[in-house]
Design a protein around this motif. Structure first.
Motif, short mmCIF file in Angstrom:
data_model
loop_
_atom_site.label_atom_id
_atom_site.label_comp_id
_atom_site.label_asym_id
_atom_site.label_seq_id
_atom_site.Cartn_x
_atom_site.Cartn_y
_atom_site.Cartn_z
N ILE A 147 0.83 -1.20 0.00
CA ILE A 147 0.00 0.00 0.00
C ILE A 147 0.86 1.25 0.00
N SER A 148 1.98 1.20 0.70
CA SER A 148 2.86 2.36 0.78
C SER A 148 3.38 2.77 -0.60
N ALA A 149 3.57 1.81 -1.50
CA ALA A 149 4.03 2.13 -2.85
C ALA A 149 2.98 2.94 -3.60
N ILE A 150 1.73 2.60 -3.42
CA ILE A 150 0.65 3.35 -4.06
C ILE A 150 0.52 4.72 -3.41
N GLU A 151 0.59 4.78 -2.11
CA GLU A 151 0.46 6.06 -1.40
C GLU A 151 1.60 7.02 -1.74
N ASN A 152 2.77 6.47 -2.07
CA ASN A 152 3.91 7.32 -2.45
C ASN A 152 3.71 7.98 -3.81
N ARG A 209 0.23 8.22 -5.85
CA ARG A 209 -1.17 7.88 -6.09
C ARG A 209 -1.56 8.03 -7.56
N PHE A 210 -0.99 9.02 -8.25
CA PHE A 210 -1.30 9.20 -9.67
C PHE A 210 -0.84 7.97 -10.46
N LEU A 211 0.37 7.51 -10.21
CA LEU A 211 0.87 6.32 -10.91
C LEU A 211 0.04 5.10 -10.55
N GLY A 212 -0.29 4.94 -9.28
CA GLY A 212 -1.10 3.79 -8.86
C GLY A 212 -2.44 3.75 -9.56
N SER A 213 -3.13 4.90 -9.62
CA SER A 213 -4.44 4.92 -10.28
C SER A 213 -4.29 4.68 -11.79
N LYS A 214 -3.23 5.20 -12.38
CA LYS A 214 -2.97 4.97 -13.81
C LYS A 214 -2.73 3.48 -14.08
N GLN A 215 -1.93 2.86 -13.22
CA GLN A 215 -1.63 1.44 -13.41
C GLN A 215 -2.88 0.57 -13.29
#
Length: 125
Positions: free
Chosen positions: A6-11, A13-19
């Protein structure tokens, strides 16, 4: 969904939502402080539709995501596109939470508290 912490996404968030949007060729709503709406269109061009800064910490309770999902589903059933439904649902959900917080405070807020203000907000659409 992304097979990471989760910390990777929180670091990022734009990249996480794109992925997520890219992986599932869909629209992703990434809830949190600054909810993101990211869409992957049919022609493989992805778009970040926006950041919703509405809402409040009182909404971090069980059932809030289920309520948001229900709003998205209802708007899709009424003929909105994924992007429209996600955008309207996120904004209406956040506004309802903010109205409840202004009237009653953030502590003890539950998903059903948002139903009455949501009805008024959605009917204005």
């Amino acid at each position: 969904m992304l097979n990471c912490e989760i910390s990777a996404i929180e670091n990022d968030r734009f990249l996480g939502s794109k992925q997520i949007a890219d992986s599932f060729m869909s629209t992703c709503i990434l809830k949190g402080n600054g909810t993101l709406i990211y869409s992957h269109t049919q022609d493989t061009e992805e778009q970040c539709h926006g950041v919703c800064n509405g809402g409040n910490p009182g909404m971090a309770t069980a059932g809030m995501g289920d309520l948001l999902t229900g709003i998205v589903g209802a708007l899709l059933a009424q003929g909105m596109t994924e992007q429209q439904a996600a955008t309207y649902a996120v904004c209406a959900h956040a506004e309802a939470g903010d109205r409840v917080a202004r009237e009653y405070g953030q502590r003890g807020m539950i998903a059903s508290d948002l139903l009455q203000p949501l009805r008024a907000i959605i009917n204005l659409l």
